[in-house]
Design a protein around this motif. Structure first.
Motif, mmCIF file in Angstrom:
data_model
loop_
_atom_site.group_PDB
_atom_site.id
_atom_site.type_symbol
_atom_site.label_atom_id
_atom_site.label_comp_id
_atom_site.label_asym_id
_atom_site.label_seq_id
_atom_site.Cartn_x
_atom_site.Cartn_y
_atom_site.Cartn_z
ATOM 1 N N HIS A 61 -8.443 12.612 4.728
ATOM 2 C CA HIS A 61 -7.161 12.874 4.082
ATOM 3 C C HIS A 61 -6.982 14.375 3.904
ATOM 4 C CE1 HIS A 61 -6.788 8.560 3.029
ATOM 5 N NE2 HIS A 61 -8.106 8.637 2.908
ATOM 6 N N GLN A 62 -5.774 14.844 4.079
ATOM 7 C CA GLN A 62 -5.508 16.282 4.069
ATOM 8 C C GLN A 62 -5.897 16.932 2.755
ATOM 9 O OE1 GLN A 62 -1.487 17.297 5.112
ATOM 10 N NE2 GLN A 62 -1.946 19.459 5.351
ATOM 11 N N GLU A 89 -0.611 10.445 7.484
ATOM 12 C CA GLU A 89 -0.784 9.844 6.155
ATOM 13 C C GLU A 89 -1.389 8.455 6.300
ATOM 14 O OE1 GLU A 89 1.796 8.400 2.250
ATOM 15 O OE2 GLU A 89 2.739 9.616 3.815
ATOM 16 N N ASN A 90 -2.423 8.187 5.505
ATOM 17 C CA ASN A 90 -3.081 6.876 5.522
ATOM 18 C C ASN A 90 -2.806 6.162 4.211
ATOM 19 O OD1 ASN A 90 -4.457 6.981 8.067
ATOM 20 N ND2 ASN A 90 -5.830 8.482 7.174
ATOM 21 N N ASP A 91 -2.078 5.073 4.295
ATOM 22 C CA ASP A 91 -1.790 4.263 3.097
ATOM 23 C C ASP A 91 -2.576 2.975 3.156
ATOM 24 O OD1 ASP A 91 -0.107 6.124 2.094
ATOM 25 O OD2 ASP A 91 1.732 5.173 2.825
ATOM 26 N N ASP A 145 -0.468 9.244 -1.982
ATOM 27 C CA ASP A 145 0.804 9.907 -1.700
ATOM 28 C C ASP A 145 1.967 8.923 -1.801
ATOM 29 O OD1 ASP A 145 -0.454 12.331 -1.218
ATOM 30 O OD2 ASP A 145 -0.782 11.874 0.897
ATOM 31 N N SER A 146 1.682 7.669 -1.557
ATOM 32 C CA SER A 146 2.712 6.635 -1.583
ATOM 33 C C SER A 146 3.104 6.295 -3.021
ATOM 34 C CB SER A 146 2.198 5.370 -0.876
ATOM 35 O OG SER A 146 3.023 4.262 -1.167
ATOM 36 N N LEU A 195 -5.520 -4.584 -0.685
ATOM 37 C CA LEU A 195 -6.972 -4.763 -0.736
ATOM 38 C C LEU A 195 -7.697 -3.582 -0.110
ATOM 39 C CD1 LEU A 195 -7.225 -8.557 0.173
ATOM 40 C CD2 LEU A 195 -7.976 -7.519 -1.973
ATOM 41 N N ARG A 196 -7.157 -3.078 1.010
ATOM 42 C CA ARG A 196 -7.782 -1.932 1.670
ATOM 43 C C ARG A 196 -7.714 -0.679 0.797
ATOM 44 N NH1 ARG A 196 -4.966 1.447 4.830
ATOM 45 N NH2 ARG A 196 -3.419 -0.141 5.384
ATOM 46 N N ASN A 197 -6.558 -0.451 0.208
ATOM 47 C CA ASN A 197 -6.400 0.739 -0.630
ATOM 48 C C ASN A 197 -7.080 0.602 -1.979
ATOM 49 O OD1 ASN A 197 -4.594 2.879 0.685
ATOM 50 N ND2 ASN A 197 -3.550 0.965 1.201
#
Length: 332
Positions: free
Chosen positions: A297-298, A330-332, A73-74, A60-62
């Motif tokens: 994010h990078q 990294e933020n997933d 990235d995931s 839900l967050r993503n």
């Protein structure tokens, strides 16, 4: 006969004209529906979110980012969202969240954090207090200094919730005798973890932490953080001779946010200022503090920032925290 033919032609012409006028309206409506499906997301209430498990909360967050075309990235997230009919990845396009979306993502992060937090519950049948499913083991001897400090705070430190000194002292006295408590107020105040240098409590709609950082035998820095939907509200004290003295946080932390800036342009400074609410603070380590943002994010923000994570290390000699590292997390 000629009149009949003319009448028939006129009728057909009118019918065709009507169909031509109606068709664009139908197409336009369908287009709006498709656009709505592609770019909108039903924002769940806090009650609905609390009913979700960690995997559902992560999706839900993503989804907030996926609805805007973000490429993850995931591999797991990319596989999931690529299977959604509304997902339209746009790898190089910048992603911008509305204030409502930022608050929604922050709320989900807080719920995820609370669900992940360590809760020690005794379930062994031989235990004399296993009949309480919310029994929390807390060894008073191991956590004496932390529990003693808990009783010193004025009521004003508790932010928007009420936990009187009397009630805190009563709880600590019970722990001192039994080495556990029976926490029956999960909807209001629920102790999630207690360690020698830190404790965390889920409170109403937020999370409250108390952490100790020892400078020497006589002086300890005490930091509380009341984390709610509108950000972090941390307070710093110096503990000396069992007395808490309020001190200026900037003298302890400095202007740590600016170390993230790769570019000091006004646009980058404004972007940092607008997203300070997105930083989470981890005060659980005994000698350091980690501050990380889930919004940067990078692949999107490296022109402005060196990273989205700051590590502050305790300098006991100077009695303050100094920046020891910045990096991209990294933020997933």
């Amino acid at each position: 006969m000629r009149y009949a033919i003319l009448l028939l032609c006129s009728t057909l012409f009118l019918l065709m004209s009507c169909n031509n006028r109606k068709q664009p309206k139908t197409i336009d409506t369908e287009t709006k529906i498709i656009a709505l499906e592609n770019h909108s997301q039903k924002l769940l209430t806090e009650t609905e979110l609390n009913a979700k498990d960690l995997n559902q909360l992560r999706l839900l967050r993503n989804e907030v980012y996926a609805r805007k075309g973000y490429v993850f990235d995931s591999t797991e997230l990319n596989t999931y969202f690529n299977a959604q009919p509304w997902y339209s990845p746009r790898k190089n396009d910048p992603i911008f969240l509305t204030e409502m979306e930022k608050q929604y993502v922050h709320l989900i992060k807080q719920i995820e954090k609370a669900k992940r937090t360590e809760t020690i519950i005794y379930k062994a049948s031989q235990s004399p207090y296993t009949r309480f499913r919310d029994t929390i083991a807390i060894n008073y001897k191991d956590n004496k200094k932390l529990l003693d400090v808990l009783q010193l705070f004025p009521k004003s430190n508790m932010g928007s919730w009420d936990w009187s000194q009397k009630d805190r002292t009563t709880m600590v006295d019970y722990i001192k005798t039994h080495n556990y408590i029976v926490d029956t107020t999960a909807q209001f105040l629920n102790i999630k973890y207690v360690k020698p240098n830190t404790m965390g409590l889920s409170v109403v709609d937020g999370f409250w932490t108390l952490s100790l950082y020892t400078l020497d035998a006589d002086n300890t820095l005490v930091i509380t953080n009341d984390s709610v939907g509108d950000g972090n509200d941390y307070t710093v004290y110096l503990l000396k001779n069992a007395v808490l003295q309020l001190i200026d946080a900037t003298s302890i932390f400095g202007d740590y946010f600016n170390v993230l800036l790769q570019n000091n342009s006004e646009a980058c400074q404004n972007l940092l200022e607008e997203n300070k609410i997105t930083f989470d603070y981890d005060f659980s380590a005994p000698q350091s503090i980690t501050i990380a943002s889930w919004a940067f994010h990078q692949d999107e923000d490296s022109d402005c920032f060196k990273g989205n994570t700051i590590v502050l290390q305790l300098n006991k000699k100077e009695g303050r925290f100094l920046v020891s590292d910045t990096y991209w997390k990294e933020n997933d």
